[in-house]
Design an enzyme around this catalytic site. Structure first.
Site, PDB file in Angstrom:
ATOM      1  N   ASP A   1     -12.846  25.532  -5.762  1.00 20.41           N
ATOM      2  CA  ASP A   1     -13.024  26.325  -6.984  1.00 20.41           C
ATOM      3  C   ASP A   1     -13.731  27.648  -6.727  1.00 20.41           C
ATOM      4  O   ASP A   1     -14.305  28.236  -7.629  1.00 20.41           O
ATOM      5  CB  ASP A   1     -13.798  25.519  -8.041  1.00 20.41           C
ATOM      6  CG  ASP A   1     -15.171  25.097  -7.544  1.00 20.41           C
ATOM      7  OD1 ASP A   1     -15.483  25.298  -6.356  1.00 20.41           O
ATOM      8  OD2 ASP A   1     -15.943  24.563  -8.369  1.00 20.41           O
TER       9      ASP A   1
ATOM     10  N   LYS B   1     -29.004  22.165  -6.220  1.00 25.90           N
ATOM     11  CA  LYS B   1     -29.389  22.412  -7.617  1.00 25.90           C
ATOM     12  C   LYS B   1     -30.918  22.374  -7.786  1.00 25.90           C
ATOM     13  O   LYS B   1     -31.470  21.514  -8.475  1.00 25.90           O
ATOM     14  CB  LYS B   1     -28.715  21.403  -8.560  1.00 25.90           C
ATOM     15  CG  LYS B   1     -27.229  21.179  -8.292  1.00 25.90           C
ATOM     16  CD  LYS B   1     -26.348  22.145  -9.048  1.00 25.90           C
ATOM     17  CE  LYS B   1     -24.960  22.299  -8.489  1.00 25.90           C
ATOM     18  NZ  LYS B   1     -24.095  21.194  -8.317  1.00 25.90           N
TER      19      LYS B   1
ATOM     20  N   ASP C   1     -17.793  31.092  -8.080  1.00 27.68           N
ATOM     21  CA  ASP C   1     -17.333  29.726  -8.347  1.00 27.68           C
ATOM     22  C   ASP C   1     -16.799  29.790  -9.770  1.00 27.68           C
ATOM     23  O   ASP C   1     -17.549  30.120 -10.697  1.00 27.68           O
ATOM     24  CB  ASP C   1     -18.534  28.773  -8.228  1.00 27.68           C
ATOM     25  CG  ASP C   1     -18.220  27.361  -8.671  1.00 27.68           C
ATOM     26  OD1 ASP C   1     -17.328  27.161  -9.510  1.00 27.68           O
ATOM     27  OD2 ASP C   1     -18.889  26.440  -8.178  1.00 27.68           O
TER      28      ASP C   1
HETATM   29  N1  GDD Z   1     -11.615  15.252  -3.057  1.00 31.64           N
HETATM   30  C1  GDD Z   1     -12.703  15.353  -3.805  1.00 31.64           C
HETATM   31  N2  GDD Z   1     -13.350  14.223  -4.175  1.00 31.64           N
HETATM   32  N3  GDD Z   1     -13.142  16.570  -4.172  1.00 31.64           N
HETATM   33  C2  GDD Z   1     -14.264  16.647  -4.922  1.00 31.64           C
HETATM   34  C3  GDD Z   1     -14.966  15.516  -5.344  1.00 31.64           C
HETATM   35  C4  GDD Z   1     -14.473  14.225  -4.954  1.00 31.64           C
HETATM   36  O1  GDD Z   1     -15.043  13.171  -5.273  1.00 31.64           O
HETATM   37  N4  GDD Z   1     -16.032  15.921  -6.078  1.00 31.64           N
HETATM   38  C5  GDD Z   1     -15.982  17.262  -6.109  1.00 31.64           C
HETATM   39  N5  GDD Z   1     -14.904  17.701  -5.419  1.00 31.64           N
HETATM   40  C6  GDD Z   1     -14.508  19.099  -5.210  1.00 31.64           C
HETATM   41  C7  GDD Z   1     -14.383  19.858  -6.512  1.00 31.64           C
HETATM   42  O2  GDD Z   1     -13.033  19.802  -6.951  1.00 31.64           O
HETATM   43  C8  GDD Z   1     -14.778  21.266  -6.103  1.00 31.64           C
HETATM   44  O3  GDD Z   1     -13.679  22.000  -5.625  1.00 31.64           O
HETATM   45  C9  GDD Z   1     -15.743  21.060  -4.951  1.00 31.64           C
HETATM   46  O4  GDD Z   1     -15.556  19.712  -4.500  1.00 31.64           O
HETATM   47  C10 GDD Z   1     -17.208  21.265  -5.356  1.00 31.64           C
HETATM   48  O5  GDD Z   1     -17.488  20.478  -6.488  1.00 31.64           O
HETATM   49  P1  GDD Z   1     -18.172  21.113  -7.787  1.00 31.64           P
HETATM   50  O6  GDD Z   1     -18.298  20.018  -8.784  1.00 31.64           O
HETATM   51  O7  GDD Z   1     -17.483  22.349  -8.189  1.00 31.64           O
HETATM   52  O8  GDD Z   1     -19.606  21.423  -7.211  1.00 31.64           O
HETATM   53  P2  GDD Z   1     -20.640  22.547  -7.676  1.00 31.64           P
HETATM   54  O9  GDD Z   1     -19.975  23.800  -7.981  1.00 31.64           O
HETATM   55  O10 GDD Z   1     -21.538  21.968  -8.709  1.00 31.64           O
HETATM   56  O11 GDD Z   1     -21.534  22.720  -6.336  1.00 31.64           O
HETATM   57  C11 GDD Z   1     -20.908  22.894  -5.093  1.00 31.64           C
HETATM   58  O12 GDD Z   1     -20.443  24.214  -4.940  1.00 31.64           O
HETATM   59  C12 GDD Z   1     -21.454  25.261  -4.951  1.00 31.64           C
HETATM   60  C13 GDD Z   1     -20.743  26.568  -4.717  1.00 31.64           C
HETATM   61  O13 GDD Z   1     -19.815  26.799  -5.692  1.00 31.64           O
HETATM   62  C14 GDD Z   1     -21.935  22.587  -3.984  1.00 31.64           C
HETATM   63  O14 GDD Z   1     -21.248  22.584  -2.759  1.00 31.64           O
HETATM   64  C15 GDD Z   1     -23.075  23.618  -3.974  1.00 31.64           C
HETATM   65  O15 GDD Z   1     -23.939  23.366  -2.880  1.00 31.64           O
HETATM   66  C16 GDD Z   1     -22.493  25.015  -3.848  1.00 31.64           C
HETATM   67  O16 GDD Z   1     -23.532  25.994  -3.914  1.00 31.64           O
HETATM   68 MG    MG Z   2     -18.015  24.371  -8.253  1.00 30.97          MG
END
Ligand code: GDD
Ligand code: MG
Length: 340
Positions: A106, A157, A217
């Site tokens: 994303d 977070k 993001d």
């Molecule tokens: N295959 C799979 N399985 N993908 C997953 C799963 C899962 O169980 N859970 C989450 N994802 C994918 C989501 O589709 C997304 O593309 C990515 O992993 C990150 O998940 P988010 O839910 O968007 O996380 P976030 O935005 O809160 O935090 C993450 O991204 C940040 C940067 O945008 C973390 O990696 C943070 O450390 C980072 O700063």
């Molecule tokens: Mg994200």
């Protein structure tokens, strides 16, 4: 080198848009989001891409196919229960035998991936994380580094009082297959709270590449609108060329916008910094600004939309006013003269 894209999240923060359209394929300037990531990978020589899916995997497969039409080979891995970010990587173990580029599905960014890979190799790192600077890291993974680029702390977070720097995990990594040893099989496990702190604890070399290019993001409606504004106003040029505005209708004012050529736009409309998806019909004198309209939408005469996201096949009556922040899921009907 191969890449793995983590594209299994449910996209809850982007609801209602993600009820029928999983986040990895939401349209960004009318093109499915993952197409931009795949193109960035391709431009840096990566032609084999594993997509790790869990939520509505068939919709994603349907849209992206085998990847051959855009110059890559796509492999799909589907989790029956979400395995978390690291669990998803472990699940791809049999497909990954060398260092692998991993992207959160994303993010959109300008990134010199070739340089990231070179740095990873030069430093002989077990894991290299791309970092970016943000004003408020609390919605992200905070990453502390030494001056020489070694990562010293990872805090997902953080609460406001825990924030010690402005560098965060940008969701793009190069990982050696060695990290698979540290991920438990067949259970949910995360990079952010599990693997990365574990690698640090066991003194495995983790290296940072701090990128100063554009990064976002797109996981909330605000960020989703923001990336459109940044692309349409040319503050961000993604790896994939976006369609230029295809609208040349007399008596329609169209600026900084992309309108699919299948749309019908009434006379006297103003379309400013907006995207309009295929087969939409816009009535006379409607004003649409800073908004994203998905395909198949009907907007009545003299409606005014500003800062909105309108899901597919909505019907917006005439003289309606939709104010900034409005997000409509697919197939909503808004009656004439309504104000939201
Ligand atoms: N295959 C799979 N399985 N993908 C997953 C799963 C899962 O169980 N859970 C989450 N994802 C994918 C989501 O589709 C997304 O593309 C990515 O992993 C990150 O998940 P988010 O839910 O968007 O996380 P976030 O935005 O809160 O935090 C993450 O991204 C940040 C940067 O945008 C973390 O990696 C943070 O450390 C980072 O700063
Ligand atoms: Mg994200």
């Amino acid at each position: 080198m191969k890449a793995l894209i983590l594209a299994g999240g449910e996209g809850t923060r982007l609801r209602p848009l993600t009820i029928n359209t999983p986040k990895p394929i939401v349209p960004v300037v009318t093109i499915p989001l993952l197409r931009y990531q795949i193109e960035l990978l391709r431009q840096h020589g990566i032609r084999e891409v594993v997509l790790s899916l869990s939520y509505q995997p068939h919709r994603i497969e349907q849209v992206l196919g085998d990847g051959s039409s855009f110059g890559v080979r796509l492999h799909y891995l589907v989790e029956t229960v979400p395995l978390g970010t690291a669990g998803a990587f472990k699940n791809a173990e049999t497909l990954l035998d060398t260092a692998t580029v991993v992207f959160n599905g994303d993010i959109l960014c300008e990134l010199n991936l070739t340089e990231v890979i070179r740095l990873h190799q030069d430093r002989q790192a077990t894991a290299t994380l791309v970092l970016t600077r943000v004003e408020n890291p609390s919605a992200y993974g905070l990453v502390e580094t030494e001056k020489d680029g070694r990562i010293t702390r990872f805090l997902e977070k953080p609460a406001l009082h825990e924030i010690t720097c402005d560098t965060i995990n940008a969701g793009a990594y190069v990982l050696e297959p060695e990290v698979l040893r540290w991920i438990p099989a067949a259970q949910a496990y995360s990079f952010e709270k599990g693997l990365f702190p574990a690698l640090l604890k066991h003194s495995r070399p983790m290296s940072a590449f701090i990128s100063d290019g554009y990064w976002i993001d797109i996981g909330t409606p605000q960020k989703y609108l923001q990336v459109h504004q940044d692309i349409l106003r040319q503050r961000f040029s993604p790896a994939l060329m976006v369609p230029s505005s295809l609208l040349e209708i007399a008596e329609v004012l169209c600026a900084n916008s992309v309108v699919d050529p299948t749309c019908r736009i009434g006379e006297g409309c103003q379309i400013l910094s907006s995207c309009i998806g295929s087969d939409s019909v816009i009535g006379r004198k409607a004003v649409i600004e800073n908004s994203v309209i998905w395909p198949g939408v009907t907007i009545g005469e003299s409606a005014r939309l500003s800062g909105c996201i309108v899901g597919g096949h909505c019907e917006i009556g005439s003289n309606t006013v939709l104010s900034p922040g409005v997000v409509l899921g697919d197939r909503c009907r808004v009656t004439d003269y309504s104000r939201l």
